[in-house]
Design an enzyme around this catalytic site. Structure first.
Site, PDB file in Angstrom:
ATOM      1  N   HIS A 237       6.501   0.350   7.456  1.00 44.93           N
ATOM      2  CA  HIS A 237       5.261  -0.274   7.772  1.00 44.93           C
ATOM      3  C   HIS A 237       3.900   0.434   7.407  1.00 44.93           C
ATOM      4  CE1 HIS A 237       6.461   1.588  11.452  1.00 44.93           C
ATOM      5  NE2 HIS A 237       4.999   1.860  11.830  1.00 44.93           N
TER       6      HIS A 237
ATOM      7  N   ASN B 184      -1.149   7.806  -8.097  1.00 44.53           N
ATOM      8  CA  ASN B 184      -1.211   8.908  -8.908  1.00 44.53           C
ATOM      9  C   ASN B 184      -2.422   8.454  -9.887  1.00 44.53           C
ATOM     10  OD1 ASN B 184      -1.177  11.183 -10.163  1.00 44.53           O
ATOM     11  ND2 ASN B 184       1.173  11.164 -10.690  1.00 44.53           N
TER      12      ASN B 184
END
Length: 173
Positions: A133, A156
């Site tokens: 979650h 990234n």
């Protein structure tokens, strides 16, 4: 008004066809399935389910309540509830939700778990991986048997360009 009536009749025909083919539709009045969507036998469509576009649902699935799946494939035995799946490929025995969002170009292998309030975008998730979650995973390749913990953000981005992130088999994040 007439258009709404015709759409209601057509929707009812589609739902009736699914039920005659072995699909359980708990509340036909609140279930919307586009023409051309395919749903396997012994699948249950819960109330407030929307299956759109070129969606294919396997057999023995539970979809909904409160779920929208668009232009996606969901494998046999999977469960998607209170979530949105867009332009994605979901393997067998996958659990998604509640309140998860699979954005376009997501591939989930078999036996993956995507927890509540998790979001996955443009990623490949290996078998038996769990993304719990309140997590975000974008532009990532994740191996088999990986555990992504609650609240994890996997990106990234260097401020100008997105780069692919790779997480190998068995990692615990």
């Amino acid at each position: 008004r007439e258009l709404a009536e015709v759409e209601s009749q057509k929707r009812r025909q589609i739902i009736d066809g699914l039920m005659l083919a072995g699909v359980t539709v708990r509340d036909p009045a609140s279930t919307y399935v586009d023409h051309g969507v395919r749903v396997g036998q012994d699948t249950v469509l819960e109330p407030h389910t929307y299956l759109r576009g070129s969606t294919v649902i396997g057999s023995g699935c539970v979809i909904g309540p409160g779920t929208e799946i668009r232009n996606s494939v969901v494998g046999d035995g999977s469960r998607v509830w209170a979530s949105v799946v867009e332009d994605s490929d979901v393997g067998r025995n996958v659990q998604i939700g509640p309140y998860a969002h699979l954005r376009p170009n997501t591939t989930l292998s078999d036996d993956v778990l995507i927890g509540n309030f998790a979001e996955v975008k443009n990623s490949v998730i290996g078998p038996r991986t769990k993304i719990h979650h309140h997590s975000y995973t974008g532009d990532t390749d994740i191996g088999a048997g990986v555990n992504i913990g609650a609240g994890t953000v996997t990106v990234n981005y260097d401020g100008t360009h997105k780069h692919r992130t790779i997480i190998e088999d068995g990692a615990f994040i």
